[in-house]
Design a protein around this motif. Structure first.
Motif, PDB file in Angstrom:
ATOM      1  N   LEU A  30       0.723  -1.222  -0.076  1.00 43.53           N
ATOM      2  CA  LEU A  30       0.083  -0.081  -0.101  1.00 43.53           C
ATOM      3  C   LEU A  30       0.928   1.234  -0.201  1.00 43.53           C
ATOM      4  CD1 LEU A  30      -3.006  -0.922   2.512  1.00 43.53           C
ATOM      5  CD2 LEU A  30      -2.531  -1.208  -0.205  1.00 43.53           C
ATOM      6  N   SER A  31       2.089   1.206   0.422  1.00 39.37           N
ATOM      7  CA  SER A  31       2.823   2.482   0.633  1.00 39.37           C
ATOM      8  C   SER A  31       3.450   2.542  -0.634  1.00 39.37           C
ATOM      9  CB  SER A  31       4.013   2.049   1.614  1.00 39.37           C
ATOM     10  OG  SER A  31       4.998   1.138   1.184  1.00 39.37           O
ATOM     11  N   GLY A  32       3.376   1.796  -1.708  1.00 39.11           N
ATOM     12  CA  GLY A  32       3.640   2.053  -3.170  1.00 39.11           C
ATOM     13  C   GLY A  32       5.231   1.516  -3.395  1.00 39.11           C
ATOM     14  N   CYS A  33       5.723   0.791  -2.579  1.00 38.94           N
ATOM     15  CA  CYS A  33       7.270   0.180  -2.879  1.00 38.94           C
ATOM     16  C   CYS A  33       7.165  -0.932  -3.946  1.00 38.94           C
ATOM     17  CB  CYS A  33       7.649  -0.331  -1.653  1.00 38.94           C
ATOM     18  SG  CYS A  33       6.857  -1.871  -0.880  1.00 38.94           S
ATOM     19  N   ARG A  34       8.169  -1.019  -4.632  1.00 40.26           N
ATOM     20  CA  ARG A  34       7.871  -2.234  -5.714  1.00 40.26           C
ATOM     21  C   ARG A  34       8.193  -3.748  -4.995  1.00 40.26           C
ATOM     22  NH1 ARG A  34      12.003  -0.501 -10.268  1.00 40.26           N
ATOM     23  NH2 ARG A  34      10.503  -2.531 -11.203  1.00 40.26           N
ATOM     24  N   VAL A  35       7.821  -4.646  -5.782  1.00 39.10           N
ATOM     25  CA  VAL A  35       7.973  -6.106  -5.475  1.00 39.10           C
ATOM     26  C   VAL A  35       8.697  -6.784  -6.334  1.00 39.10           C
ATOM     27  CG1 VAL A  35       6.532  -7.944  -4.830  1.00 39.10           C
ATOM     28  CG2 VAL A  35       5.792  -5.869  -4.201  1.00 39.10           C
ATOM     29  N   ILE A  36       9.559  -7.678  -5.577  1.00 42.97           N
ATOM     30  CA  ILE A  36      10.075  -8.460  -6.705  1.00 42.97           C
ATOM     31  C   ILE A  36       9.388  -9.930  -6.612  1.00 42.97           C
ATOM     32  CG2 ILE A  36      12.357 -10.033  -7.097  1.00 42.97           C
ATOM     33  CD1 ILE A  36      13.691  -7.851  -5.736  1.00 42.97           C
ATOM     34  N   PRO A  37       8.615 -10.155  -7.572  1.00 45.48           N
ATOM     35  CA  PRO A  37       7.769 -11.480  -7.556  1.00 45.48           C
ATOM     36  C   PRO A  37       8.505 -12.595  -7.425  1.00 45.48           C
ATOM     37  CG  PRO A  37       7.106  -9.911  -9.326  1.00 45.48           C
ATOM     38  CD  PRO A  37       8.433  -9.572  -8.901  1.00 45.48           C
ATOM     39  N   GLU A  38       8.278 -13.741  -6.570  1.00 48.19           N
ATOM     40  CA  GLU A  38       9.171 -14.794  -6.267  1.00 48.19           C
ATOM     41  C   GLU A  38       8.601 -15.826  -7.130  1.00 48.19           C
ATOM     42  OE1 GLU A  38       9.046 -15.643  -2.230  1.00 48.19           O
ATOM     43  OE2 GLU A  38      10.060 -13.728  -1.600  1.00 48.19           O
ATOM     44  N   PRO A  39       9.134 -16.387  -8.178  1.00 55.98           N
ATOM     45  CA  PRO A  39       8.592 -17.353  -8.945  1.00 55.98           C
ATOM     46  C   PRO A  39       8.355 -18.665  -8.311  1.00 55.98           C
ATOM     47  CG  PRO A  39      10.895 -17.073  -9.194  1.00 55.98           C
ATOM     48  CD  PRO A  39      10.739 -16.060  -8.390  1.00 55.98           C
ATOM     49  N   GLY A  40       7.264 -19.459  -8.923  1.00 56.36           N
ATOM     50  CA  GLY A  40       6.943 -20.742  -8.212  1.00 56.36           C
ATOM     51  C   GLY A  40       7.974 -21.815  -8.647  1.00 56.36           C
ATOM     52  N   PRO A  41       7.685 -23.086  -8.403  1.00 58.24           N
ATOM     53  CA  PRO A  41       8.625 -24.274  -8.635  1.00 58.24           C
ATOM     54  C   PRO A  41       8.720 -24.288 -10.156  1.00 58.24           C
ATOM     55  CG  PRO A  41       6.950 -24.642  -6.935  1.00 58.24           C
ATOM     56  CD  PRO A  41       6.564 -23.383  -7.469  1.00 58.24           C
ATOM     57  N   SER A  42       7.666 -24.158 -11.105  1.00 55.62           N
ATOM     58  CA  SER A  42       7.761 -24.504 -12.416  1.00 55.62           C
ATOM     59  C   SER A  42       8.117 -23.223 -13.180  1.00 55.62           C
ATOM     60  CB  SER A  42       6.401 -24.910 -12.828  1.00 55.62           C
ATOM     61  OG  SER A  42       5.495 -23.792 -12.656  1.00 55.62           O
ATOM     62  N   SER A  43       8.567 -21.935 -12.557  1.00 57.91           N
ATOM     63  CA  SER A  43       8.790 -20.759 -13.188  1.00 57.91           C
ATOM     64  C   SER A  43      10.290 -20.855 -13.412  1.00 57.91           C
ATOM     65  CB  SER A  43       8.184 -19.772 -12.470  1.00 57.91           C
ATOM     66  OG  SER A  43       8.599 -18.610 -13.183  1.00 57.91           O
ATOM     67  N   ASN A  44      10.670 -20.360 -14.391  1.00 57.31           N
ATOM     68  CA  ASN A  44      12.077 -20.040 -14.587  1.00 57.31           C
ATOM     69  C   ASN A  44      12.469 -18.328 -14.908  1.00 57.31           C
ATOM     70  OD1 ASN A  44      10.988 -20.009 -17.209  1.00 57.31           O
ATOM     71  ND2 ASN A  44      12.349 -21.677 -18.318  1.00 57.31           N
ATOM     72  N   VAL A  45      11.216 -17.718 -14.727  1.00 56.04           N
ATOM     73  CA  VAL A  45      11.294 -16.319 -15.288  1.00 56.04           C
ATOM     74  C   VAL A  45      11.181 -15.656 -13.765  1.00 56.04           C
ATOM     75  CG1 VAL A  45      10.661 -14.339 -16.506  1.00 56.04           C
ATOM     76  CG2 VAL A  45      10.793 -16.597 -17.441  1.00 56.04           C
ATOM     77  N   THR A  46      11.871 -14.675 -13.267  1.00 60.66           N
ATOM     78  CA  THR A  46      11.526 -13.539 -12.155  1.00 60.66           C
ATOM     79  C   THR A  46      11.114 -12.377 -12.827  1.00 60.66           C
ATOM     80  OG1 THR A  46      13.112 -14.604 -10.673  1.00 60.66           O
ATOM     81  CG2 THR A  46      12.462 -12.489 -10.162  1.00 60.66           C
ATOM     82  N   PHE A  47       9.897 -11.810 -12.510  1.00 62.30           N
ATOM     83  CA  PHE A  47       9.479 -10.619 -13.059  1.00 62.30           C
ATOM     84  C   PHE A  47       9.392  -9.752 -11.917  1.00 62.30           C
ATOM     85  CE2 PHE A  47       7.257 -11.759 -16.825  1.00 62.30           C
ATOM     86  CZ  PHE A  47       7.211 -13.112 -16.857  1.00 62.30           C
ATOM     87  N   ALA A  48      10.345  -8.431 -12.407  1.00 56.82           N
ATOM     88  CA  ALA A  48      10.475  -7.322 -11.363  1.00 56.82           C
ATOM     89  C   ALA A  48       9.162  -6.324 -11.872  1.00 56.82           C
ATOM     90  CB  ALA A  48      11.923  -6.405 -11.531  1.00 56.82           C
TER      91      ALA A  48
END
Length: 941
Positions: A30-48
């Motif tokens: 809610l404060s507007g900060c950005r998140v580094i999404p954590e990929p799941g077990p089958s994911s090989n891509v990290t999305f900023a």
């Protein structure tokens, strides 16, 4: 000094699963900060997550038939604690007010306000915080003391103004307040609303298009907030927008119901043309026949209810044929193949163009008619298990092993322009590239330009402007590691901005790129220009290097140079030449007097990156070049008079033809300016420039204008000319093709085309100051087709270790030979000549050679019967280029053929950009990374 923004990792117990990519966190705190999404077990891509946007007010303009979000063009606004997320770097919350200085021509939104002459325009203001503030507090927003001034200019005057012109009309509006409202609770009235009636005086203007600026000041003190918004206003005839929207709705309904009678009445020429190989979701009527109807044998079309199709008037204006209007809409269509039962979902943009013509019966009555309708589309989803996924999928990395090859496929991308760059890290581990792909659904709690107007916000619901396919996507930067098949999206902004790759920092962990356009996020929000950015691959920290502001910029930098040491970049904007120091984070304007030549100017840079130059005709018969010292900023104008260039006596070979023209070729590897002296009557004329067919001599100058060397035509035959030439990497030797001039009349351009008939190859040695013949070119050319007689290219190659050991010369390929083989010669430096062949790299009639890695040759083979230049990419292991030895074949494009846009072979890996060759819409883009055992590679791109 640059600013730092650090991304913050958060842990969530509940996340959303996307099958295409795995686990991706889509929420922002809610404060507007950005998140580094954590990929799941089958994911090989990290999305900023997309870069943050400061919290700023938003103004919505609305009429009966249109809606637009105003473009902020200036403001002084209190920086809220929530403007950037916590942990974004030191001092971000203490930078003072957010300030944007007005710059003319002012920026305007892409959506127009279209209003009838007797209509009121309603403006609704939304604040990023509650409007009920303490009036005495410094820097707060006091709605009760707000004044609103509206200024209006003719559009043609405002768009060319480099200073604020005198407005056609100025008026003060009375605000209507909603005390205590906020963005979370605001209804259609927002925190404050204003209404404005179009004054009759502007109806007398010759044009109907205007630039409108609304300035809001919240108090009289100097430190009180103020903000200005701009719109484009188009004034329609009385009652026209209702009639236009009604007719457009009838056309859309008739296309779905198949009512040809209604279509013929409203759109008289709708069924003109052929409809072969065209589907209803990709038409240009008139011209594509009855495919305007949503009826095709073997297909069932269903209009999806969500998102709800809505028609908006997007443009209105006069023309020689009477008033015209443009209406746009966006919708999605489900398509089912009746035989295979495969289902697809397509996104469709539709534009309806109308004109108010004479009725044709001699009366004064006029009626609106549709004269053009276009639809463009992209595939969003498909149930075909063998096809590549549609664009409603987040990009993923697919890794496969094909015998001796490793193949990575990255996509889908809505756009992946090859000229935006593909850059390998210096250790060869990562390849970085920009692309436009599916974006996350933004949180309704994230305020600012990039969030307001998106799904899930009340402002977005209020201002449902004409949606575009591109609105669903983000411009982003990707880094892919082929060794382990993983990747990360390093950076993302709105798709209205474009991104150009620059390079990797020398330490190998930072990617540098340039963002161009009107910034919709980040520290330069609402400013248009060039933003140089650096992102750390490990921490995902975004570093602001420099920003160069202009009222508007193209989607790519002109004449971009990245210095070999990676510390300096140079680029041009119109007349200005800029240099950015990546270490000091400073941008310096080196020159402000470059010509543009209607966009045809091309700068050349010296290999050291210390100089820039371009050819210049100073006057009739006076040629030369202009060079710039990129360190000191000094400019040198050097005139070259061919008649005054004298050869040393020892270099004269028999009769010499006197040159009367000078042509600028660029720089040698040793920073010398290369000028070719030639005959004016031996030029080949083109649309943008005239190039000599052959030269009498080559001159090497310093950038300052000192003549260092003259390289004459080495033979004594006065008919011979210097043809294609190539420098050795060190610049110590120059290889030249020589021979007499041939000539043929070109029907395509209506001029004679001249060319050098290859006869000999010579090498000029800098240490000796003279040229020696390397070999004769004993090749039988077909002089019945003289346009294909000549050398396409000559280049130095390595046959082993320790530098170039031979030359390769490739002759022009004749498509009427019926074979894709291109002939050439390889010449060792001892004069030994071998005939060589390869599949022609640009053969459209047959196979196309993409490149080779060791004994692996990559070939694009056309698909039989394809009407869209579709190719299967095949790797041939152990095959030679001439095809005499077939070897083992491996199909790379197993999910279907592609249009091959770009191939680069580097670090013993091939990076290929391809587009799905959809016959009915715009195909998705895919990036392939292919490599084998690391054998030496070569590219023919």
């Amino acid at each position: 000094m640059g600013r730092r923004y650090r991304l913050v990792s958060l842990n969530f117990n509940n996340v959303t699963r996307f099958s295409a990519v795995g686990l991706i966190i889509l929420a922002m705190c809610l404060s507007g900060c950005r998140v580094i999404p954590e990929p799941g077990p089958s994911s090989n891509v990290t999305f900023a997550a997309p870069i943050e946007t400061p919290l700023l007010p938003v103004l919505i303009g609305k009429t009966d038939g249109s809606c637009a979000q105003g473009q902020r063009v200036s403001y002084v606004w209190p920086r809220l604690p929530e403007s950037y997320g916590k942990g974004q770097g030191e001092g971000i919350g203490d930078l003072g007010d957010l300030v944007l200085e007005e710059l003319w021509p002012i920026s305007v939104p892409r959506d127009n306000l279209v209003a009838c002459a007797d209509e009121q325009v309603l403006f609704n203001l939304f604040l990023p915080q509650g409007g009920d503030q303490d009036p005495g507090a410094s820097g707060t927003v006091n709605l009760e003391r707000c004044t609103a001034r509206l200024d209006l200019w003719a559009h043609f005057e405002a768009r060319d103004a480099y200073g604020e012109p005198i407005p056609l009309h100025t008026e003060y509006l009375k605000p209507i307040l909603r005390k205590g409202a906020s963005i979370e609770s605001a209804d259609e009235a927002g925190d404050m609303s204003l209404s404005w009636s179009i004054p009759p005086s502007i109806l007398k203007e010759p044009d109907n298009s205007f630039v409108l600026r609304l300035t809001l000041e919240f108090g009289e003190a100097e430190d009180m907030p103020t903000v200005s918004f701009a719109f484009v206003l188009m004034v329609a005839q009385e009652g026209s927008t209702d009639e236009i929207l009604n007719l457009s709705s009838q056309v859309s309904d008739a296309a779905w119901s198949g009512d040809e009678e209604v279509l013929s009445e409203i759109f008289p020429e709708w069924d003109i043309g052929l409809s072969d190989k065209v589907m209803p979701y990709n038409v240009h009527a008139p011209g594509t026949g009855k495919t305007l109807l949503w009826k095709t044998p073997g297909k069932t079309f269903t209009l999806k209810e969500e998102p709800e199709p809505k028609l908006w008037v997007t443009s209105f204006g006069p023309s020689v044929d009477g008033p015209y209007a443009e209406v746009s809409t966006y919708y999605e269509v489900q398509v089912q193949d009746d035989s295979s039962r495969v289902k697809e979902v397509w996104a469709v943009e539709e534009t309806i163009n109308l004109r108010n013509d004479d009725s044709g019966d001699g009366s004064e009555d006029k009626s609106w008619k549709v004269f053009m309708l276009t639809r463009s589309s992209v595939l969003l989803e498909t149930t075909d298990p063998h096809a590549l996924p549609g664009l409603n999928t987040f990009p993923e990395i697919n890794v496969s092993e094909k015998d001796d090859l490793h193949v990575l496929r990255v996509g889908p991308f809505y756009q992946a322009r090859p000229w935006d760059g593909r850059k390998w890290s210096h250790d060869g581990k990562y390849v970085a590239f920009p692309g436009v792909s599916k974006g996350e659904e933004r949180s309704s709690k994230t305020l600012g330009t990039s969030a307001l107007g998106s799904e899930g916000t009340r402002v977005g619901a209020l201002c449902q402007t004409s949606r575009r396919i591109a609105d669903s996507y983000l411009s982003s930067v990707w880094a892919i590691c082929p060794d382990d098949g993983t990747g990360v999206r390093l950076f993302a902004v709105d798709s209205s901005s474009s991104i150009e790759m620059l390079d990797w920092a020398r330490d190998g962990s930072k990617v540098r790129f340039m963002v161009m356009g009107l910034m919709t996020a980040g520290p330069y929000v609402d400013e248009s220009g060039y933003w140089v950015v650096e992102v750390d691959l490990d921490s995902l920290e975004v570093q602001d290097i420099a920003f160069v502001r202009y009222p508007s910029v193209p989607p790519y930098p002109a004449d971009l140079l990245v210095a070999e040491d990676g510390q300096t970049i140079v680029f041009r904007h119109l007349h200005d030449l800029w240099k950015v120091n990546m270490e000091t984070k400073e941008a310096l304007r080196v020159a402000d007097d470059l010509p543009t030549w209607d966009g045809l100017l091309i700068l050349s840079y010296s290999p050291s990156g210390l100089f820039a130059a371009y050819g210049q005709a100073f006057d009739v018969g006076k040629m030369g070049y202009v060079s710039y010292d990129l360190t000191s900023g000094e400019t040198y104008q050097v005139e070259v008079n061919p008649s005054q260039v004298r050869l040393p006596l020892g270099l004269r070979h028999g009769a010499q033809i006197e040159p009367d023209w000078a042509y600028f070729w660029g720089f040698s590897p040793q920073d010398e300016v290369v000028v070719e002296l030639c005959r004016h009557d031996e030029l080949n004329y083109g649309e943008s420039s005239s190039v000599p067919a052959g030269g009498v001599s080559l001159c090497l100058y310093t950038p300052q204008g000192d003549l260092k060397h003259v390289i004459p035509m080495p033979t004594s035959d006065e008919k011979d000319r210097i043809g294609p030439f190539a420098w050795s990497p060190s610049g110590d030797k120059l290889a030249m093709v020589s021979g007499p001039l041939g000539e043929i009349f070109s029907e395509e351009i209506g001029f004679d085309v001249r060319y050098v008939v290859p006869k000999e190859i010579w090498i000029w040695d800098r240490s000796k100051g003279e040229a020696e013949k390397l070999c004769d070119i004993l090749v039988q050319f077909n002089f019945d087709r003289p346009q294909y007689v000549g050398v396409e290219s000559i280049e130095w190659i390595e046959t082993g270790r320790g530098g170039p050991q031979a030359l390769e010369a490739w002759f022009l390929w004749d498509p009427e030979t019926g074979t894709p083989e291109q002939k050439g010669i390889r010449v060792d430096l001892d004069g030994n000549v071998d005939m060589i062949e390869r599949v022609c790299p640009y053969s459209e009639e047959g196979k196309a050679l993409l490149g080779a890695i060791g004994d692996i040759t990559f070939v694009a083979e056309p698909v039989e019967g394809s009407t869209v230049n579709a190719f299967n990419v095949v790797a041939k292991i152990g095959a030679n280029q001439s095809g005499e030895k077939e070897g083992k074949e491996i199909l790379i494009t197993e999910n279907g053929p592609l249009r091959i846009d770009h191939v680069v072979i580097e670090n013993d890996k091939m990076v290929m950009t391809g587009q799905t060759p959809d016959e009915y819409g715009n195909g998705s883009y895919w990036i392939y990374v292919i490599y084998g055992d690391g054998s030496p590679a070569s590219s023919y791109d």
